[in-house]
Scaffold this active site. Structure first.
Site, short mmCIF file in Angstrom:
data_model
loop_
_atom_site.label_atom_id
_atom_site.label_comp_id
_atom_site.label_asym_id
_atom_site.label_seq_id
_atom_site.Cartn_x
_atom_site.Cartn_y
_atom_site.Cartn_z
CE1 TYR A 82 -21.42 29.92 4.38
CE2 TYR A 82 -19.27 30.95 4.08
CZ TYR A 82 -20.50 30.91 4.70
OH TYR A 82 -20.84 31.87 5.64
CB ILE B 30 -34.20 36.84 13.06
CG1 ILE B 30 -34.45 38.30 13.48
CG2 ILE B 30 -32.71 36.59 12.78
CD1 ILE B 30 -33.71 38.72 14.74
CB THR B 31 -34.18 32.83 8.67
OG1 THR B 31 -32.99 33.42 8.15
CG2 THR B 31 -35.39 33.35 7.88
N GLY B 32 -33.11 31.44 11.40
CA GLY B 32 -31.94 30.88 12.08
C GLY B 32 -31.53 31.68 13.29
N1 LIG Z 1 -19.80 32.94 11.71
C1 LIG Z 1 -19.10 33.54 10.77
O1 LIG Z 1 -17.85 33.68 10.84
C2 LIG Z 1 -19.80 34.08 9.55
C3 LIG Z 1 -19.01 34.80 8.61
C4 LIG Z 1 -19.64 35.31 7.49
C5 LIG Z 1 -20.99 35.10 7.30
N2 LIG Z 1 -21.72 34.38 8.21
C6 LIG Z 1 -23.15 34.20 7.95
O2 LIG Z 1 -23.88 34.58 9.08
C7 LIG Z 1 -25.12 33.86 9.14
C8 LIG Z 1 -25.36 33.30 10.54
O3 LIG Z 1 -24.39 32.29 10.75
P1 LIG Z 1 -23.82 31.89 12.20
O4 LIG Z 1 -22.35 32.06 12.11
O5 LIG Z 1 -24.59 32.54 13.26
O6 LIG Z 1 -24.08 30.31 12.15
P2 LIG Z 1 -24.74 29.27 13.20
O7 LIG Z 1 -24.30 29.53 14.59
O8 LIG Z 1 -24.47 27.94 12.60
O9 LIG Z 1 -26.29 29.61 13.10
C9 LIG Z 1 -26.98 29.32 11.91
C10 LIG Z 1 -28.45 29.34 12.14
O10 LIG Z 1 -29.08 28.93 10.91
C11 LIG Z 1 -30.02 27.93 11.24
N3 LIG Z 1 -30.27 27.03 10.11
C12 LIG Z 1 -29.44 26.14 9.54
N4 LIG Z 1 -30.08 25.47 8.58
C13 LIG Z 1 -31.35 25.93 8.55
C14 LIG Z 1 -32.50 25.61 7.78
N5 LIG Z 1 -32.49 24.62 6.88
N6 LIG Z 1 -33.64 26.29 8.02
C15 LIG Z 1 -33.68 27.25 8.96
N7 LIG Z 1 -32.63 27.59 9.73
C16 LIG Z 1 -31.48 26.93 9.51
C17 LIG Z 1 -29.43 27.19 12.41
O11 LIG Z 1 -30.47 26.45 13.06
P3 LIG Z 1 -30.20 25.24 14.11
O12 LIG Z 1 -30.15 25.92 15.43
O13 LIG Z 1 -31.37 24.37 13.96
O14 LIG Z 1 -28.93 24.58 13.72
C18 LIG Z 1 -28.91 28.38 13.23
O15 LIG Z 1 -29.95 28.98 13.95
C19 LIG Z 1 -25.04 32.81 8.05
O16 LIG Z 1 -25.76 33.24 6.92
C20 LIG Z 1 -23.55 32.75 7.72
O17 LIG Z 1 -23.31 32.34 6.40
C21 LIG Z 1 -21.14 33.87 9.33
#
Ligand SMILES: NC(=O)c1ccc[n+]([C@@H]2O[C@H](COP(=O)([O-])OP(=O)(O)OC[C@H]3O[C@@H](n4cnc5c(N)ncnc54)[C@H](OP(=O)(O)O)[C@@H]3O)[C@@H](O)[C@H]2O)c1
Length: 285
Positions: free
Chosen positions: A163, A8-10
């Protein structure tokens, strides 16, 4: 899920961490691919408090660096003979124009290019596994996205524009990958997790963006709720190759722009060419 190998990335926070916790609780061997190993290790330690038997590894993988992605994939291939699921979960939102190490606009570079390259590197491991899958987190934001090859590095920057285009790229990547995998045992699917309270868009150094998250939190899903579709897709045997899923595992028809196979092929060819131009190799898919 017993013993299934999953990357799982991120997964150091947000939806990815919740996905890691639930899948590890079900017996999967989860690798947290993290750009910041300390945050990855903190996530692991936190999960272990609740799930002491969890089998979790943390490996460095910065999707903003093709060198880092290559090193991660190489090490994983050497250590593990096979892979059951790759969850392309990591994502960024930047409020001003930023670039990756390889000079891609950052939202496209991390959200799409890094995952594109990682997937091609890991496919040989997925090909050897029964019922393997590649799950890519997109967003309903793809509906507002456009791929403009006249401005691939987004000189005309906009936060939402950048985005949304990266999330459209995630869906187009999945449908072209699914087409290429049609005769294999590997499935490719994409996900809209729904509006979820995470750290997306929050500057990790300054905390900028946190206040707006705090205000919106009551209206958003929790990170555990937002992880449900990824968890379902990692667990079910009922996957439709190329499908776009939301709300815990329902399929949603894609808008016309995301079913543009000519555009999906063009994006694939462009991504491949841009990576090759930077001196990296891509295995044929
Ligand atoms: N939250 C929403 O409402 C929502 C809605 C639609 C889609 N999404 C999608 O869901 C996915 C997860 O997002 P989230 O909401 O859980 O966001 P989040 O809390 O910001 O988590 C993002 C994760 O990605 C990691 N990351 C960022 N840049 C990276 C890089 N260069 N290399 C490797 N890892 C990296 C972050 O690492 P660090 O811990 O180091 O920062 C973190 O672990 C994303 O693809 C987002 O676009 C989210």
């Amino acid at each position: 899920m017993q013993g299934k190998k999953i990357i799982i990335t991120g997964a150091s926070g947000g939806i990815g961490k919740e996905t890691a916790e639930v899948l590890a609780a079900r017996g999967a061997q989860v690798t947290i691919a993290s750009r910041n190993v300390r945050r990855g290790e903190d996530a692991k330690a936190d999960i272990l408090k609740r799930i002491p038997h969890a089998h979790l590894d943390v490996e460095h993988c910065d999707l903003a660096s093709l060198t880092s992605v290559h090193a991660f994939a190489q090490t994983y291939r050497e250590k593990h003979g096979h892979l059951y699921a790759l969850i392309n979960n990591a994502g960024v939102v930047t409020v001003k124009r930023e670039s990756t190490e390889d000079s891609f606009e950052k939202m496209l570079g991390v959200n799409h290019i890094g995952h594109f390259y990682l997937t091609t590197k890991l496919l040989p491991l997925l090909n050897g596994e029964d019922n393997a899958r590649i799950i890519t987190l997109s967003s309903g934001a793809y509906k507002w996205g456009a791929i403009d090859f006249a401005d691939p590095h987004l000189e005309a920057f906009g936060i939402w524009k950048g985005y949304a285009r990266s999330k459209l790229a995630n869906v187009l990547f999945t449908i072209e990958l699914a087409r290429r995998l049609k005769t294999s045992f590997v499935n490719a699917v994409s996900v809209h997790p729904g509006a979820t309270s995470t750290e997306i868009g929050v500057n990790r150094d300054t905390g900028f963006g946190q206040t707006i998250h705090d205000v919106l939190r009551p209206f958003l899903k929790t990170a555990r709720e937002g992880a449900q579709t990824s968890i379902y897709l990692a667990s079910t045997r009922e996957l439709v190759n190329g499908g776009y899923y939301y709300e815990g595992g329902k399929r949603q028809a894609l808008k016309k722009k995301a079913l543009d196979h000519a555009l999906a092929k063009e994006l694939w060819a462009w991504s491949e060419m841009e990576i090759l131009r930077r001196g990296f190799t891509i295995e044929a898919v």
